[in-house]
Design a protein around this motif. Structure first.
Motif, short mmCIF file in Angstrom:
data_model
loop_
_atom_site.label_atom_id
_atom_site.label_comp_id
_atom_site.label_asym_id
_atom_site.label_seq_id
_atom_site.Cartn_x
_atom_site.Cartn_y
_atom_site.Cartn_z
N GLU A 1 -9.60 1.19 4.15
CA GLU A 1 -10.13 -0.17 4.33
C GLU A 1 -9.06 -1.21 4.66
O GLU A 1 -9.34 -2.20 5.32
N GLU A 2 -7.85 -1.01 4.15
CA GLU A 2 -6.80 -1.99 4.44
C GLU A 2 -5.73 -1.42 5.35
O GLU A 2 -5.28 -2.06 6.29
N GLY A 3 -5.30 -0.20 5.01
CA GLY A 3 -4.15 0.38 5.71
C GLY A 3 -4.38 0.48 7.20
O GLY A 3 -3.59 -0.04 8.00
N LEU A 4 -5.46 1.15 7.59
CA LEU A 4 -5.68 1.36 9.02
C LEU A 4 -5.84 0.04 9.79
O LEU A 4 -5.19 -0.15 10.81
N CYS B 1 1.01 8.63 9.44
CA CYS B 1 1.15 8.95 8.02
C CYS B 1 -0.10 8.51 7.25
O CYS B 1 -0.54 9.20 6.33
N ILE B 2 -0.64 7.35 7.60
CA ILE B 2 -1.85 6.91 6.90
C ILE B 2 -2.99 7.87 7.21
O ILE B 2 -3.70 8.33 6.31
N GLU B 3 -3.14 8.19 8.48
CA GLU B 3 -4.23 9.12 8.85
C GLU B 3 -4.09 10.45 8.12
O GLU B 3 -5.05 10.97 7.55
N LEU C 1 0.84 -1.19 0.00
CA LEU C 1 0.00 0.00 0.00
C LEU C 1 0.88 1.26 0.00
O LEU C 1 0.63 2.22 -0.73
N ALA C 2 1.92 1.22 0.84
CA ALA C 2 2.83 2.36 0.90
C ALA C 2 3.47 2.56 -0.47
O ALA C 2 3.61 3.68 -0.96
#
Ligand SMILES: Cc1cc2nc3c(=O)[nH]c(=O)nc-3n(C[C@H](O)[C@H](O)[C@H](O)COP(=O)(O)OP(=O)(O)OC[C@H]3O[C@@H](n4cnc5c(N)ncnc54)[C@H](O)[C@@H]3O)c2cc1C
Ligand code: SF4
Ligand code: SF4
Ligand code: SF4
Lengths: 279, 244, 356, 434
Positions: free
Chosen positions: D186-189, D317-319, D145-146
């Motif tokens: 949906e996936e990252g968090l 970073c995702i947030e 994902l990153a």
């Protein structure tokens, strides 16, 4: 659309065929006897080729080296040289190969009736010519003299040793061979193949010469045949080019305006002379 | 059939190519099914003695590198150079372009000490290389192709045509039409023309195609607003060892 | 030639579509099948693409990057899917769908007719021909730019052969000509409204082509008889970098390469073909490394001979349709019209020498 | 007991680049505790000389494959500063998302692939595939994902393609960004949450060691800053970027082909833990919750916790990426070309937080837009003195343990800093032998 009116063909689907027999001819050459599914007959002319493939390893054109008179199977002689041929050399009896063909224009044997036949073969060039040689032997009475000249780089590269032994011992076949470089056991001629031509006594106007070998061989053999005064139209050559389809589409084998896979691989010499890129 | 024993080694490089392999997230598990990875310093502790396939990243730039690569070659059946640094010297080889006197001046600080360095060389300058995966970073599809071919025991297809071919197959808008220049017409394809596909000019990271028309290439770059000097400089960014 | 066309146009039924009606017509077409039309691509380029949004269709464009051939001979095409465990294979399914090509220039249409010939003669190829089935073409006229030279190879802007309808821009819209029965049915189903009998005072004649071949196209095969050894080839080869762009984007080039690729599971795989080019290294290389066209001058010659002589000898038609792509997209700015005109000069000089 | 101890770990594994750990203790007296950097020199500064501003970021990204994006961003900013090239707000937001992507990718790689095997007492992530498949899969997904962020916005995660001075050569489409945002949510968090639970369950395996030092990072008073800001020291507050040389004070030590750095003390710390300590208050809520779950609170003086701080940052970073994407999508992506208008020339200095810490690029350009002088100060180089200082304190504390355990703890210490050695040898002062 008028163009759509023709019935189109699935040109690229191979017939999955079985290997009946594998003979080791030299360190780098093997002969494969192959049979199409349900014992179908290939129905080829001498000098034609098939597209052989193994899934994952690709496809390549290979000359048929057996005579059309020998059925139901047919034979291929293959030099180990790359992706497909390396893998073929690992296959054994019972193995599967994809076959498309026969393709190309082989030798038209009609005009050869009652003629003296001169075969000039360099290296693996003997393989494609063998289909014609075997055919003329099978129909021996239809032809005049059969003269086979065969040259290889060195004795270890000699193909079809058993056949050669037969040819050598048969009165109705004139067989001569030479190697470029000899080794200790070699007792025959040493020298390039062109040295075999001058000693021949030929009925020039009645002789058909067929020549197959590596590209550099052609120029010199043609000179030698010229000095024998064989008419150009009695000389036939088989050419080799890269091919990706075998059916006149991919463009790789094109020599000037000729597709080797359609008009060739066998060409009468006068035609070759029109094709500047041929040799 | 036992799985091929595979090892990865790094020499002078940015290690981006090694990292690229860890980036096959989707395929990593499949790859591990096919081979035994016996050495991979960036990701694991294990070491081994012999390898069926050794992948080499990075260029040769010190005497120690030379010894190490000979040693790895002796112990490997197939040796594959990964990425521009290993294949041609890559970006590192730019160093070779500058006169040693000048480099000394620029690089010497007041604290000098000895760290032996030799002109940057590709792996193939030292040992026999069986196959090459070009690119900076190495191209993933090409790597997978070579990897699968080796597992199948067949020779990989070696591409020897220009990036333009892949660029046109993708129907990219040519960057020349945006007033840029591009090295794609003389650079060996295999990357899927990834830079032009992203609107950037091809920097030639995969090296030149063979039989390249060098003068033609310079004339071409001049048509697209580079001076002869600048054209040579751009072409040498990755091909310092290939062009005189 | 032009007068002939005017007569044809004069006899054809015609309607007037304003921009709105054209858009509605496109919407109608979408109901009939897959509609493919020119779209903008990037900053200055165009591409043929399936229409998703009728407002994105470009009526007025110079030329697309890839020619129309990409729909019948895709840049990358799976010939067979195979399975290594049992050596079985299957062909990829061809989706049976009606394809309507909209806003097609006449040279593009003619290029498809050339390809039809190449894929039909000898061994009619189902991969091409099955994709080619069920397609109809709606033409449009265009303003030639500095690279178009289709008129020089005998294809006028209004050459109608192959089209079912033809759009001619006029003030505030298009005149739409009913070229054949298919076109007639379309228009009546759409409800094209009333026939117009606008006199044909629009600029149908001689839109100005800036690029011109000096000789009439009928003479070109004759020129090519005599220029095989011309020095022009060497001159071109000095500039050419052998990138292959000219072949790949050529509207009528169709050479291809075939490669097998196995999936990572080492079980499934594909036999695929890719566009190829006779300008590239290894195109004509044989086992052992001999290359029978190893020089760029030989390759350029082969490229042009295929367009103006080899296939023409059989089919009677020039293979070059004058789209100008090879010149427009050549990074070395080599222009095919210049090459031909240089060859013509060379040929004329030869002829003059013979007279003396 | 007066102990003798010699440790020589040749080429530390699971770090980027080549380094050796050397410990020499005689009669209980520590003679030597140091990380030797043996990576061959690469002369980037020399290679940059005379290069056109369009090429500079392409070259500097090759300093390091892991930090490629960070180098590229810093390089672009320095070039833009020197040449007076303006960038749009959209470009800045896209760059920030890119940096978040690179930070997620690098932190995940380090924390989950390279460091976690130590906590689970195995030699590599490959061994975990059989025992902890779901962890590996979640880690792979996070990394993918990153990388997707890099692929979508810059064309390629390693050695990004489309970021150029003044903007981008190609912009992501709104659809691509929307898809990416959806995946992050949906996936990252969920994946990062799961990974944090796994690490929290292993927290007791993290060595208990503290040594307070100086923590240096980029600082802005608006956000947990990666992209831009002042230099901030936990000892002495902020310094403007232009004065970076006063902070880094690089010096050469004989055992390292990379220079060391010091500011207010004999050494300082850069990286995730420094950022965490200095900018904790700007962390997004989920990241703060993650920190709490992991038992990490600011300030923290245990260098081993750097790995833990990295996972907190992944959450942040995702947030933040999701928020930034929302901002972009609400106004729509503006089709804009990279601005390559040069309005001045001379010197430009820039700093960015890359995963391993604060990075500086400093260029001087001539009128033609070609480089005359270049200097890069790399985080790993700045950390080296601090690593040596940590080892000097750590070895006596654990001297009673077995040699294997000592070696492992030292290796873990070095790995905790996530050193990027190929970066750090960017400019070595060496004698040139031809
Ligand atoms: C009409 C016709 C008939 C033919 N008949 C026969 C025949 O009867 N028997 C036969 O054996 N061949 C025959 N060939 C030749 C055969 O088709 C080619 O050799 C073909 O390329 C083999 O396919 P491949 O996949 O094994 O090789 P590829 O992998 O395609 O390799 C071919 C190319 O790679 C080169 N290459 C391969 N290995 C190496 C290496 N180790 N080092 C350097 N270069 C290498 C080759 O020189 C060649 O250029 C014929 C060709 C034609 C056109
Ligand atoms: S962008 Fe570059 S690689 Fe692509 S077609 Fe144009 S010149 Fe060739
Ligand atoms: S387009 Fe050019 S620079 Fe980009 S990856 Fe391909 S070869 Fe390298
Ligand atoms: S496009 Fe131009 S440079 Fe490329 S091969 Fe064709 S003629 Fe040569």
């Amino acid at each position: 659309m008028e163009a759509m009116a023709v019935e189109s063909k699935k040109l690229y689907n191979p017939l999955m065929s079985k290997i009946l027999k594998v003979d080791i001819l030299t360190e780098t050459e093997k002969r494969f006897e192959i049979i199409l599914p349900e014992d179908q007959i290939l129905g080829h002319k001498p000098g034609q080729f098939v597209e052989v493939s193994i899934f994952g390893y690709g496809e390549a054109p290979i000359s048929i080296c057996s005579s059309p008179t020998k059925t139901p199977g047919f034979e291929l002689t293959v030099r180990k040289t790359g992706r497909l041929t390396d893998k073929m050399h690992l296959l054994e009896k019972g193995g599967q190969l994809g076959i498309r063909g026969p393709f190309g224009n082989g030798f038209d044997v009609e005009p050869f009736q009652k003629k003296d036949m001169l075969f000039v073969c360099g290296g693996i060039g003997l393989a494609p010519l063998k289909s014609l040689i075997d055919y003329t032997i099978a129909k021996r009475d239809d032809f005049g003299r059969l003269m086979i000249l065969y040259g290889t780089k060195n004795p270890s590269e000699i193909l079809f040793k058993e056949d050669i032994e037969v040819w050598q011992n048969q009165d109705d076949i004139e067989f001569h061979m030479t190697v470029d470089r000899s080794d200790e056991d070699w007792k025959g001629n040493v020298g390039v193949i062109t040295t075999l031509i001058p000693p021949l006594k030929l009925d020039t106007s009645n002789t058909i010469a067929t020549v197959v070998g590596p590209p550099i061989m052609y120029k010199f053999v043609m000179l030698a045949l010229k000095s024998k005064r064989i008419p150009d139209e009695n000389i036939y050559l088989s050419l080799e080019r890269r091919m990706k389809c075998g059916v006149g589409k991919c463009g790789h084998c094109q020599i000037n305006n000729s597709y080797v896979c359609q008009e060739g691989p066998v060409y009468p010499y006068p035609r070759i002379k029109q094709l500047e890129e041929a040799i | 059939m036992s799985k091929p024993r595979v090892a990865f080694f790094d020499f002078t490089s940015c290690e981006g190519c090694q990292l690229n392999k860890l980036n096959f997230e989707n395929d990593l598990l499949d790859i591990l099914e096919l081979v035994d990875i016996v050495e991979f310093r960036e990701a694991m502790d294990d070491r081994a003695d012999e390898y069926d396939i050794a992948f080499i990243e990075g260029s040769i730039s010190t005497p120690t590198c030379v010894e190490r690569i000979h040693d790895i070659r002796r112990r490997s059946k197939i040796l594959v150079a990964l990425g521009s640094c290993a294949v041609s010297g890559g970006i590192n080889a730019m160093k070779n372009l500058y006169p040693p006197e000048w480099v000394k001046e620029t690089v010497y600080g007041e604290d000098k000490y000895l760290f032996p360095s030799i002109p940057v060389q590709p792996v193939s300058a030292i040992v026999k290389v069986d196959y090459e995966v070009r690119g900076c970073p190495m191209s993933t599809p090409e790597y997978l192709h070579i990897f699968k071919s080796l597992v199948l025991g067949r020779k990989p297809e070696i591409i020897d045509y220009a990036v333009c071919v892949e660029c046109k197959q993708k129907e990219n808008e040519c960057v020349l039409d945006k007033g840029m220049f591009c090295l794609g017409p003389v650079t060996r394809a295999g990357c899927g023309a990834i830079c032009p596909s992203n609107g950037q000019y091809c920097t030639g990271c995969r090296g030149l195609v063979s039989n390249v028309n060098e003068n033609g290439a310079i004339e071409m770059l001049k048509l697209h607003n580079l001076s002869t000097h600048e054209a040579m400089k751009r072409m040498k960014m990755y091909c310092a060892n290939e062009i005189d | 030639m032009y007068s002939e066309n005017i007569i044809k146009f004069d006899q054809m039924k015609r309607y007037f579509f304003d921009q709105d009606t054209s858009i509605k017509f496109l919407e109608y077409l979408i109901g009939k099948g897959t509609v493919i039309a020119p779209h903008k691509k990037g900053e200055t380029s165009y591409s043929f693409k399936k229409v998703d949004d009728v407002n994105e269709v470009v009526f007025d464009y110079s030329r697309t990057i890839q020619p129309l051939k990409k729909f019948f001979l895709p840049p990358q095409e799976t010939l067979l899917n195979f399975n290594l465990t049992d050596n079985s294979f299957s062909e990829p399914e061809v989706v049976e769908e009606k394809k309507i090509f909209f806003a097609i220039h006449s040279y593009e249409m003619q290029s498809i007719r050339r390809l039809d010939y190449s894929f039909t003669k000898g061994n009619p190829e189902s991969n091409y021909l099955s994709k080619r089935e069920n397609s109809c073409f709606i033409g449009i006229s265009f303003e030639p730019d500095e690279w178009h030279f289709s008129k020089s190879v005998g294809i006028e802007i209004e050459k109608l052969e192959g089209f079912c309808l033809f759009f001619e821009p006029v003030e505030n819209g298009h005149l739409v000509f009913e070229v054949n029965e298919t076109g007639r049915e379309m228009l009546s189903e759409f409800g094209a409204g009333v026939l117009v009998d606008t006199p044909l005072d629009f600029e149908i004649t001689d839109k100005h082509f800036k690029a011109k071949i000096k000789y009439h196209y009928n003479r070109l095969p004759q020129v090519f008889e005599h220029v095989y050894h011309s020095k022009v080839w060497d001159k071109v080869a000095e500039k050419c970098v052998g990138c292959g762009t000219c072949n790949l984007l050529c509207a009528t080039c169709y050479c291809f390469d075939v490669r097998d690729e196995v999936d990572l599971n080492m079980i499934n795989g594909k036999r695929e073909r890719f566009w190829d080019s006779c300008m590239l290294n290894s195109f004509a290389e044989v086992a052992g490394g001999d290359d029978f066209r190893d020089k760029l001058s030989f390759r350029t010659r082969h490229r042009l001979f295929r367009k103006f002589k080899y296939i023409t000898e059989e089919s009677g038609e020039l293979q070059c349709v004058g789209c100008g792509r090879c010149s427009r997209f050549c990074p070395a700015q080599i222009n095919i019209v210049d090459i031909i005109n240089d060859l013509i000069v060379d040929y004329t000089e030869q002829q003059e020498k013979q007279v003396i | 007991m007066k102990k003798d101890l010699q440790i020589d770990v040749h080429h530390v594994t699971r770090v980027e680049g080549h380094g050796n750990i050397v410990i020499d203790m005689k009669q209980g007296v520590l003679q030597k505790a140091q990380l030797e950097i043996v990576e061959p020199p690469r002369y980037f500064e020399a290679m940059l000389k005379g290069r056109n501003f369009q090429e500079v970021a392409i070259i500097t990204s090759r300093i390091c494959g892991i930090c490629a994006l960070g180098h590229q961003m810093t390089s672009l900013k320095a070039t833009e500063a020197a040449l007076g090239i303006e960038i749009s707000g959209q470009t800045e937001v896209l760059r920030k998302i890119l940096i978040h992507g690179a930070t997620c990718q690098s932190n995940t790689l380090h924390a989950l692939f390279l460091a976690t095997p130590d906590l689970l007492s195995v030699g590599s992530v490959f061994s975990l595939i059989n025992t902890h498949k779901e962890v590996v899969l979640a880690a792979l997904r996070l990394k993918r994902l990153a990388n997707d962020i890099g692929d979508v916005i810059s064309g390629r995660a390693i050695h990004p393609i489309s970021c150029v001075p003044g903007g981008f050569t190609k912009l992501p489409t709104e659809k691509e960004l929307t898809d990416l945002r959806k995946k992050l949510v949906e996936e990252g968090l969920p994946d990062v949450k799961f990974a944090i639970e796994v690490i929290a369950s292993l927290a007791d395996k993290i060595p208990d060691f503290t040594r307070e030092t100086e923590y240096i990072s980029v600082y802005s008073d608006k956000e947990y800053s990666f992209y831009d800001g002042d230099i901030c020291s936990s000892d002495s507050g902020t310094t403007p970027v232009e004065n970076y040389l006063e902070v880094t004070n690089e010096f050469v030590v004989p055992h390292s082909s990379s220079k060391h750095a010091r500011f207010n003390r004999s050494s300082y710390f850069v990286g995730a833990l420094a950022r965490f300590n200095n900018s904790y208050k700007f962390l997004k809520p989920k990241a703060k919750a993650a920190a709490e779950k992991l038992g990490l609170s600011a300030p923290c003086f245990n260098p081993y916790m750097n790995t833990v701080a990295q996972m907190v940052e992944v959450t942040h970073c995702i947030e933040d990426s999701i928020e930034l994407m929302d901002r972009l999508l609400s106004g729509g992506i503006k089709p804009e070309k990279a601005n390559n208008e040069i309005t001045q020339y001379g010197r430009g200095i820039a700093t960015t937080e890359v995963p391993r810490g604060i990075l500086f690029h400093d260029y001087t350009y001539n009128r033609q837009g070609n480089i005359e002088a270049a200097n890069c100060v790399i985080p790993t180089g700045q950390n080296l003195a601090n690593i040596d200082d940590d080892m000097k304190k750590l070895v006596p504390e654990i001297i009673e343990e077995s040699k294997e355990d000592i070696t492992l703890k030292l290796e873990m210490l070095v790995r905790a800093y996530d050193p990027c050695i190929s970066c750090s040898v960017h400019m070595l002062d060496v004698e040139f032998v031809f």
